[in-house]
Scaffold this motif. Structure first.
Motif, PDB file in Angstrom:
ATOM      1  N   LEU A  27       0.824  -1.204   0.000  1.00 49.62           N
ATOM      2  CA  LEU A  27       0.000   0.000   0.000  1.00 49.62           C
ATOM      3  C   LEU A  27       0.859   1.256   0.000  1.00 49.62           C
ATOM      4  CD1 LEU A  27      -2.725   1.451   0.211  1.00 49.62           C
ATOM      5  CD2 LEU A  27      -2.554   1.182   2.693  1.00 49.62           C
ATOM      6  N   SER A  28       1.886   1.297   0.840  1.00 52.32           N
ATOM      7  CA  SER A  28       2.732   2.490   0.911  1.00 52.32           C
ATOM      8  C   SER A  28       3.496   2.710  -0.393  1.00 52.32           C
ATOM      9  CB  SER A  28       3.698   2.408   2.093  1.00 52.32           C
ATOM     10  OG  SER A  28       4.629   1.373   1.921  1.00 52.32           O
ATOM     11  N   ARG A  29       3.985   1.648  -0.995  1.00 54.60           N
ATOM     12  CA  ARG A  29       4.709   1.779  -2.264  1.00 54.60           C
ATOM     13  C   ARG A  29       3.777   2.271  -3.364  1.00 54.60           C
ATOM     14  NH1 ARG A  29       7.715  -2.973  -2.774  1.00 54.60           N
ATOM     15  NH2 ARG A  29       5.750  -4.011  -3.174  1.00 54.60           N
ATOM     16  N   THR A  30       2.560   1.732  -3.395  1.00 53.68           N
ATOM     17  CA  THR A  30       1.571   2.147  -4.395  1.00 53.68           C
ATOM     18  C   THR A  30       1.187   3.607  -4.202  1.00 53.68           C
ATOM     19  OG1 THR A  30       0.713  -0.107  -4.533  1.00 53.68           O
ATOM     20  CG2 THR A  30      -0.722   1.654  -5.333  1.00 53.68           C
ATOM     21  N   LEU A  31       0.940   4.006  -2.957  1.00 55.82           N
ATOM     22  CA  LEU A  31       0.592   5.391  -2.661  1.00 55.82           C
ATOM     23  C   LEU A  31       1.723   6.327  -3.071  1.00 55.82           C
ATOM     24  CD1 LEU A  31      -1.250   7.527  -1.453  1.00 55.82           C
ATOM     25  CD2 LEU A  31      -0.294   6.974   0.785  1.00 55.82           C
ATOM     26  N   PHE A  32       2.943   5.974  -2.740  1.00 60.86           N
ATOM     27  CA  PHE A  32       4.104   6.794  -3.086  1.00 60.86           C
ATOM     28  C   PHE A  32       4.211   6.965  -4.603  1.00 60.86           C
ATOM     29  CE2 PHE A  32       8.690   7.076  -4.101  1.00 60.86           C
ATOM     30  CZ  PHE A  32       8.948   8.311  -3.529  1.00 60.86           C
ATOM     31  N   LYS A  33       4.102   5.881  -5.341  1.00 59.22           N
ATOM     32  CA  LYS A  33       4.180   5.961  -6.807  1.00 59.22           C
ATOM     33  C   LYS A  33       3.034   6.786  -7.376  1.00 59.22           C
ATOM     34  CE  LYS A  33       6.726   1.683  -7.570  1.00 59.22           C
ATOM     35  NZ  LYS A  33       6.714   0.358  -8.197  1.00 59.22           N
ATOM     36  N   ASP A  34       1.832   6.638  -6.819  1.00 59.66           N
ATOM     37  CA  ASP A  34       0.691   7.427  -7.287  1.00 59.66           C
ATOM     38  C   ASP A  34       0.911   8.917  -7.031  1.00 59.66           C
ATOM     39  OD1 ASP A  34      -0.610   5.169  -8.195  1.00 59.66           O
ATOM     40  OD2 ASP A  34      -2.081   5.122  -6.559  1.00 59.66           O
ATOM     41  N   LEU A  35       1.451   9.258  -5.870  1.00 55.29           N
ATOM     42  CA  LEU A  35       1.728  10.658  -5.571  1.00 55.29           C
ATOM     43  C   LEU A  35       2.766  11.226  -6.530  1.00 55.29           C
ATOM     44  CD1 LEU A  35       1.761  10.498  -1.664  1.00 55.29           C
ATOM     45  CD2 LEU A  35      -0.008  11.522  -3.115  1.00 55.29           C
ATOM     46  N   GLN A  36       3.790  10.452  -6.827  1.00 55.02           N
ATOM     47  CA  GLN A  36       4.791  10.883  -7.806  1.00 55.02           C
ATOM     48  C   GLN A  36       4.154  11.057  -9.187  1.00 55.02           C
ATOM     49  OE1 GLN A  36       7.813   7.792  -7.360  1.00 55.02           O
ATOM     50  NE2 GLN A  36       9.209   9.343  -6.541  1.00 55.02           N
ATOM     51  N   ASP A  37       3.316  10.110  -9.573  1.00 55.86           N
ATOM     52  CA  ASP A  37       2.643  10.186 -10.874  1.00 55.86           C
ATOM     53  C   ASP A  37       1.745  11.422 -10.969  1.00 55.86           C
ATOM     54  OD1 ASP A  37       3.892   7.848 -11.632  1.00 55.86           O
ATOM     55  OD2 ASP A  37       2.116   6.579 -11.355  1.00 55.86           O
ATOM     56  N   GLN A  38       1.213  11.872  -9.826  1.00 56.16           N
ATOM     57  CA  GLN A  38       0.359  13.062  -9.796  1.00 56.16           C
ATOM     58  C   GLN A  38       1.189  14.348  -9.807  1.00 56.16           C
ATOM     59  OE1 GLN A  38      -3.030  13.175 -10.028  1.00 56.16           O
ATOM     60  NE2 GLN A  38      -2.836  10.988 -10.425  1.00 56.16           N
ATOM     61  N   GLY A  39       2.503  14.201  -9.781  1.00 59.81           N
ATOM     62  CA  GLY A  39       3.375  15.358  -9.898  1.00 59.81           C
ATOM     63  C   GLY A  39       3.877  15.934  -8.592  1.00 59.81           C
ATOM     64  N   LEU A  40       3.627  15.268  -7.474  1.00 63.62           N
ATOM     65  CA  LEU A  40       4.127  15.779  -6.200  1.00 63.62           C
ATOM     66  C   LEU A  40       5.642  15.592  -6.138  1.00 63.62           C
ATOM     67  CD1 LEU A  40       1.042  15.414  -5.510  1.00 63.62           C
ATOM     68  CD2 LEU A  40       1.814  15.151  -3.161  1.00 63.62           C
ATOM     69  N   THR A  41       6.310  16.593  -5.569  1.00 64.27           N
ATOM     70  CA  THR A  41       7.757  16.511  -5.402  1.00 64.27           C
ATOM     71  C   THR A  41       8.066  15.709  -4.136  1.00 64.27           C
ATOM     72  OG1 THR A  41       7.878  18.511  -4.046  1.00 64.27           O
ATOM     73  CG2 THR A  41       8.031  18.796  -6.457  1.00 64.27           C
ATOM     74  N   ASP A  42       9.341  15.347  -3.992  1.00 69.28           N
ATOM     75  CA  ASP A  42       9.753  14.629  -2.778  1.00 69.28           C
ATOM     76  C   ASP A  42       9.443  15.457  -1.534  1.00 69.28           C
ATOM     77  OD1 ASP A  42      10.642  12.467  -4.270  1.00 69.28           O
ATOM     78  OD2 ASP A  42      12.751  13.073  -4.196  1.00 69.28           O
ATOM     79  N   ASP A  43       9.686  16.760  -1.599  1.00 68.83           N
ATOM     80  CA  ASP A  43       9.406  17.626  -0.449  1.00 68.83           C
ATOM     81  C   ASP A  43       7.914  17.657  -0.120  1.00 68.83           C
ATOM     82  OD1 ASP A  43      12.073  18.264  -0.094  1.00 68.83           O
ATOM     83  OD2 ASP A  43      11.947  20.168  -1.171  1.00 68.83           O
ATOM     84  N   GLN A  44       7.060  17.649  -1.134  1.00 68.37           N
ATOM     85  CA  GLN A  44       5.615  17.648  -0.892  1.00 68.37           C
ATOM     86  C   GLN A  44       5.161  16.320  -0.286  1.00 68.37           C
ATOM     87  OE1 GLN A  44       4.609  18.697  -4.940  1.00 68.37           O
ATOM     88  NE2 GLN A  44       3.755  20.661  -4.259  1.00 68.37           N
ATOM     89  N   ILE A  45       5.756  15.217  -0.734  1.00 68.22           N
ATOM     90  CA  ILE A  45       5.409  13.902  -0.181  1.00 68.22           C
ATOM     91  C   ILE A  45       5.862  13.818   1.274  1.00 68.22           C
ATOM     92  CG2 ILE A  45       5.818  11.413  -0.359  1.00 68.22           C
ATOM     93  CD1 ILE A  45       5.984  11.861  -3.452  1.00 68.22           C
ATOM     94  N   ILE A  46       7.028  14.374   1.574  1.00 69.56           N
ATOM     95  CA  ILE A  46       7.503  14.401   2.960  1.00 69.56           C
ATOM     96  C   ILE A  46       6.566  15.246   3.816  1.00 69.56           C
ATOM     97  CG2 ILE A  46       9.347  15.254   4.487  1.00 69.56           C
ATOM     98  CD1 ILE A  46      11.315  14.382   2.227  1.00 69.56           C
ATOM     99  N   ALA A  47       6.118  16.389   3.296  1.00 68.91           N
ATOM    100  CA  ALA A  47       5.184  17.243   4.037  1.00 68.91           C
ATOM    101  C   ALA A  47       3.876  16.507   4.294  1.00 68.91           C
ATOM    102  CB  ALA A  47       4.934  18.542   3.268  1.00 68.91           C
ATOM    103  N   LEU A  48       3.390  15.772   3.305  1.00 66.88           N
ATOM    104  CA  LEU A  48       2.163  14.983   3.476  1.00 66.88           C
ATOM    105  C   LEU A  48       2.361  13.922   4.556  1.00 66.88           C
ATOM    106  CD1 LEU A  48      -0.682  14.025   2.668  1.00 66.88           C
ATOM    107  CD2 LEU A  48       0.418  12.648   0.889  1.00 66.88           C
ATOM    108  N   ALA A  49       3.479  13.212   4.502  1.00 67.50           N
ATOM    109  CA  ALA A  49       3.762  12.179   5.500  1.00 67.50           C
ATOM    110  C   ALA A  49       3.845  12.780   6.897  1.00 67.50           C
ATOM    111  CB  ALA A  49       5.065  11.455   5.152  1.00 67.50           C
ATOM    112  N   THR A  50       4.426  13.966   7.006  1.00 72.12           N
ATOM    113  CA  THR A  50       4.520  14.654   8.294  1.00 72.12           C
ATOM    114  C   THR A  50       3.130  14.995   8.816  1.00 72.12           C
ATOM    115  OG1 THR A  50       6.682  15.541   7.683  1.00 72.12           O
ATOM    116  CG2 THR A  50       5.503  16.668   9.465  1.00 72.12           C
ATOM    117  N   GLN A  51       2.267  15.481   7.945  1.00 64.78           N
ATOM    118  CA  GLN A  51       0.897  15.798   8.346  1.00 64.78           C
ATOM    119  C   GLN A  51       0.155  14.541   8.799  1.00 64.78           C
ATOM    120  OE1 GLN A  51      -0.752  18.796   8.608  1.00 64.78           O
ATOM    121  NE2 GLN A  51       1.275  19.670   8.310  1.00 64.78           N
ATOM    122  N   LEU A  52       0.335  13.442   8.077  1.00 56.67           N
ATOM    123  CA  LEU A  52      -0.311  12.181   8.461  1.00 56.67           C
ATOM    124  C   LEU A  52       0.163  11.725   9.839  1.00 56.67           C
ATOM    125  CD1 LEU A  52      -0.190  10.249   5.066  1.00 56.67           C
ATOM    126  CD2 LEU A  52      -2.240  11.069   6.250  1.00 56.67           C
TER     127      LEU A  52
END
Length: 66
Positions: A27-52
């Motif tokens: 699930l985490s790998r799929t979510l990460f790849k989907d977020l990348q495919d949607q154009g989120l940067t590494d910094d944005q994904i880290i910010a999302l993970a921090t919020q979660l």
């Protein structure tokens, strides 16, 4: 991305199948790849993970007896 969940009477989602120890890793790998495919940067994904993590932390605090 679509994640199948079952709900308990308390309305807390339970990932199915619970017996598969690989489920959260997949699930985490799929979510990460989907977020990348949607154009989120590494910094944005880290910010999302921090919020979660913040939401989980608050949820744990709310459940602790006073």
């Amino acid at each position: 991305m679509h994640v199948a969940v079952n709900s308990t009477p308390e309305h807390s989602p339970v990932f199915a199948p619970k017996a598969d120890p690989r489920a959260l890793k997949i699930l985490s790998r799929t979510l990460f790849k989907d977020l990348q495919d949607q154009g989120l940067t590494d910094d944005q994904i880290i910010a999302l993970a921090t919020q979660l993590l913040g939401h989980v932390t608050e949820s744990i605090k709310d459940k602790r007896p006073l």
